[in-house]
Design a protein around this motif. Structure first.
Motif, PDB file in Angstrom:
ATOM      1  N   HIS A  85       5.549  -3.934  -4.208  1.00  0.00           N
ATOM      2  CA  HIS A  85       5.430  -4.341  -5.617  1.00  0.00           C
ATOM      3  C   HIS A  85       4.771  -5.705  -5.752  1.00  0.00           C
ATOM      4  O   HIS A  85       4.694  -6.471  -4.788  1.00  0.00           O
ATOM      5  CB  HIS A  85       6.818  -4.376  -6.272  1.00  0.00           C
ATOM      6  N   HIS A  87       4.256  -9.220  -8.796  1.00  0.00           N
ATOM      7  CA  HIS A  87       5.044  -9.995  -9.761  1.00  0.00           C
ATOM      8  C   HIS A  87       4.237 -10.467 -10.956  1.00  0.00           C
ATOM      9  O   HIS A  87       4.798 -10.726 -12.008  1.00  0.00           O
ATOM     10  CB  HIS A  87       5.675 -11.206  -9.054  1.00  0.00           C
ATOM     11  N   HIS A 137       4.505  -7.557  -1.930  1.00  0.00           N
ATOM     12  CA  HIS A 137       5.401  -7.543  -0.767  1.00  0.00           C
ATOM     13  C   HIS A 137       6.474  -6.467  -0.879  1.00  0.00           C
ATOM     14  O   HIS A 137       6.604  -5.785  -1.896  1.00  0.00           O
ATOM     15  CB  HIS A 137       6.029  -8.934  -0.536  1.00  0.00           C
ATOM     16  N   TYR A 154      11.070 -17.256 -11.300  1.00  0.00           N
ATOM     17  CA  TYR A 154       9.719 -16.759 -11.586  1.00  0.00           C
ATOM     18  C   TYR A 154       9.102 -17.525 -12.751  1.00  0.00           C
ATOM     19  O   TYR A 154       9.820 -18.025 -13.629  1.00  0.00           O
ATOM     20  CB  TYR A 154       9.766 -15.279 -11.970  1.00  0.00           C
TER      21      TYR A 154
HETATM   22 FE    FE Z   1       9.347  -9.363  -5.172  1.00  0.00          FE
END
Ligand code: FE
Length: 190
Positions: A85, A87, A137, A154
């Protein structure tokens, strides 16, 4: 009392982001702040440490009202792992309890993704993701017989960001929005 460390982190992170610094500055100074927070495993409220038998849990700890950052407790049950996936924003991962394995994936000329060298994150250590350098990752629990917990920060409201999971063989992306596992967040204002 137990939320003082969390409040201090949220305040420090807010201060850091006030001047809209470069991403490299955020990753460097944010990693130091997160490293301080995960240096001791004595502050995360119990309700944000509970694993789910089938899949990993993402408990929202704090979300900036201006969407400058969000903070999540990631709880891995035994043997649990993510799909490949991305981000779509910078991220910092601080290991609080147990260990996890972070494997970066790299786009191959055939269109698929190939796994890089796995990296084991130990308690107190911090790593990062970034769309500029290494955004794709797989993360997995190091342990097959116990849970692990990492604290993620994030550069946006990660539970609402539209991002992607990938079929590593073909590289074909599929949209996904992760959401959060919890209905209530820590009380930092008590
Ligand atoms: Fe992640």
């Amino acid at each position: 009392m137990q939320n003082e460390k969390l409040l201090t982190f949220v305040q420090s992170m807010s201060q850091l982001l006030l001047s809209s610094p470069a991403e490299s500055t955020i990753l460097k100074e944010g990693a130091a702040l997160l490293g301080t927070l995960v240096a001791a495993d004595d502050w995360l409220p119990e309700m944000f440490t509970v694993p789910h038998p089938q899949h990993y849990q993402q408990y929202l700890l704090y979300a900036d009202p201006l969407d400058r950052f969000s903070m999540v407790s990631f709880v891995w049950g035994p043997g649990q792992k993510t799909p490949v996936h991305d981000h779509m924003t910078w991220g910092l991962i601080g290991m609080l309890r147990g260990q996890e394995i972070d494997t970066h994936y790299f786009k191959h000329s055939d269109g698929g993704y190939r796994a890089g060298q796995p990296h084991t994150l130990k308690p107190g250590e911090v790593c990062s993701v970034s769309p500029d350098t290494h955004d794709v990752h797989v993360v997995s629990n190091y342990y097959a017989d116990q849970s692990s917990i990492s604290i993620h920060v994030y550069g946006g409201n990660i539970g609402r960001i539209k991002r992607h999971v990938f079929d590593p063989a073909t590289g074909v992306p599929k949209d996904f929005i992760s959401g959060y596992s919890n209905a209530v967040v820590p009380n930092l204002w008590n």
